[in-house]
Design a protein around this motif. Structure first.
Motif, PDB file in Angstrom:
ATOM      1  N   GLU A  93       0.434   9.464   0.160  1.00 43.05           N
ATOM      2  CA  GLU A  93       0.779   9.080  -1.205  1.00 43.05           C
ATOM      3  C   GLU A  93       1.432   7.703  -1.174  1.00 43.05           C
ATOM      4  OE1 GLU A  93       3.136  12.179  -2.961  1.00 43.05           O
ATOM      5  OE2 GLU A  93       1.598  13.687  -2.600  1.00 43.05           O
ATOM      6  N   SER A  94       1.490   7.061  -2.329  1.00 40.63           N
ATOM      7  CA  SER A  94       1.962   5.675  -2.393  1.00 40.63           C
ATOM      8  C   SER A  94       3.374   5.503  -1.839  1.00 40.63           C
ATOM      9  CB  SER A  94       1.867   5.133  -3.812  1.00 40.63           C
ATOM     10  OG  SER A  94       2.635   5.922  -4.694  1.00 40.63           O
TER      11      SER A  94
ATOM     12  N   LYS B 223       4.758   7.177   0.508  1.00 38.87           N
ATOM     13  CA  LYS B 223       4.686   7.275   1.976  1.00 38.87           C
ATOM     14  C   LYS B 223       4.046   6.020   2.573  1.00 38.87           C
ATOM     15  CE  LYS B 223       6.741  11.137   2.036  1.00 38.87           C
ATOM     16  NZ  LYS B 223       8.168  11.137   2.366  1.00 38.87           N
ATOM     17  N   LEU B 224       3.065   5.451   1.857  1.00 36.98           N
ATOM     18  CA  LEU B 224       2.474   4.192   2.318  1.00 36.98           C
ATOM     19  C   LEU B 224       3.522   3.090   2.360  1.00 36.98           C
ATOM     20  CD1 LEU B 224      -0.980   4.154   0.505  1.00 36.98           C
ATOM     21  CD2 LEU B 224      -0.591   4.189   2.970  1.00 36.98           C
ATOM     22  N   ILE B 225       4.366   3.056   1.341  1.00 39.44           N
ATOM     23  CA  ILE B 225       5.437   2.063   1.307  1.00 39.44           C
ATOM     24  C   ILE B 225       6.397   2.297   2.478  1.00 39.44           C
ATOM     25  CG2 ILE B 225       7.454   1.266   0.001  1.00 39.44           C
ATOM     26  CD1 ILE B 225       5.741   1.863  -2.564  1.00 39.44           C
ATOM     27  N   ALA B 226       6.731   3.546   2.723  1.00 37.72           N
ATOM     28  CA  ALA B 226       7.640   3.872   3.825  1.00 37.72           C
ATOM     29  C   ALA B 226       7.024   3.476   5.172  1.00 37.72           C
ATOM     30  CB  ALA B 226       7.979   5.365   3.815  1.00 37.72           C
TER      31      ALA B 226
ATOM     32  N   LEU C  81       1.239  -3.610   2.735  1.00 36.27           N
ATOM     33  CA  LEU C  81       0.352  -2.528   2.305  1.00 36.27           C
ATOM     34  C   LEU C  81      -1.106  -2.936   2.496  1.00 36.27           C
ATOM     35  CD1 LEU C  81       2.167  -1.291  -0.919  1.00 36.27           C
ATOM     36  CD2 LEU C  81       1.937  -0.070   1.248  1.00 36.27           C
ATOM     37  N   ASP C  82      -1.402  -4.195   2.255  1.00 32.35           N
ATOM     38  CA  ASP C  82      -2.749  -4.705   2.464  1.00 32.35           C
ATOM     39  C   ASP C  82      -3.175  -4.492   3.915  1.00 32.35           C
ATOM     40  OD1 ASP C  82      -5.112  -6.220   1.632  1.00 32.35           O
ATOM     41  OD2 ASP C  82      -4.331  -7.768   2.987  1.00 32.35           O
ATOM     42  N   HIS C  83      -2.275  -4.731   4.826  1.00 34.25           N
ATOM     43  CA  HIS C  83      -2.547  -4.539   6.255  1.00 34.25           C
ATOM     44  C   HIS C  83      -2.896  -3.077   6.550  1.00 34.25           C
ATOM     45  CE1 HIS C  83      -2.153  -5.540  10.527  1.00 34.25           C
ATOM     46  NE2 HIS C  83      -1.577  -4.359  10.657  1.00 34.25           N
ATOM     47  N   LEU C  84      -2.208  -2.169   5.891  1.00 33.55           N
ATOM     48  CA  LEU C  84      -2.456  -0.739   6.114  1.00 33.55           C
ATOM     49  C   LEU C  84      -3.758  -0.255   5.489  1.00 33.55           C
ATOM     50  CD1 LEU C  84       1.071   0.781   5.440  1.00 33.55           C
ATOM     51  CD2 LEU C  84      -0.043   0.502   7.650  1.00 33.55           C
TER      52      LEU C  84
END
Length: 142
Positions: free
Chosen positions: A35-36, A38-41, A50-53
């Protein structure tokens, strides 16, 4: 990739992100997406954007970007650009030589052992370089 590069187990990363080890396993196998929040974390934990991920692979699936630190143009795209530019420069030079130094153009023409004269061979080489460069560029974008 980031977890493995950092030497963390799935369990250790799960503890840092307050999720289960199974969640990490599902994210890594591609059966689910974080979820967003968790992506931020994850991006904050590994100090990446985030782009890298969220880079996509050639099949359109979300994949983590490479962790080698490279950004920008890929080697294929650079090779394609170089080939296209080399072909275009060759065509321009050939045209200028033909106009301003017809004797050099005649020498090129006489130097060929193939039925196509030297000018034709140079023209073909330049066009082939442009075509190959364009194909490499298009494949590099995928």
């Amino acid at each position: 990739m980031l977890r493995k590069k950092s030497g963390l187990s799935q369990e250790q990363l799960a503890e840092q992100l307050n999720v289960s080890r199974q969640a990490i396993s599902k994210w890594e196998s591609g059966t689910s997406i974080p979820e967003s929040d968790k992506l931020i974390a994850i991006s904050q934990y590994f100090n990446v954007t985030l782009d890298h991920l969220m880079k996509e692979d050639s099949d359109g699936n979300l994949q983590p970007a490479s962790t080698d630190g490279s950004h920008g143009l890929s080697q294929k795209m650079i090779a394609g650009i170089v080939l296209c530019v080399a072909g275009i420069i060759g065509l321009i030079l050939w045209g200028l030589i033909s106009i301003f130094h017809p004797t050099v153009s005649a020498q090129i023409s006489e130097s060929s052992m193939i039925n196509i004269d030297g000018n034709g061979m140079l023209l073909i080489a330049c066009v082939v370089a442009i075509i190959i460069g364009a194909v490499v560029l298009l494949n590099g974008r995928k």
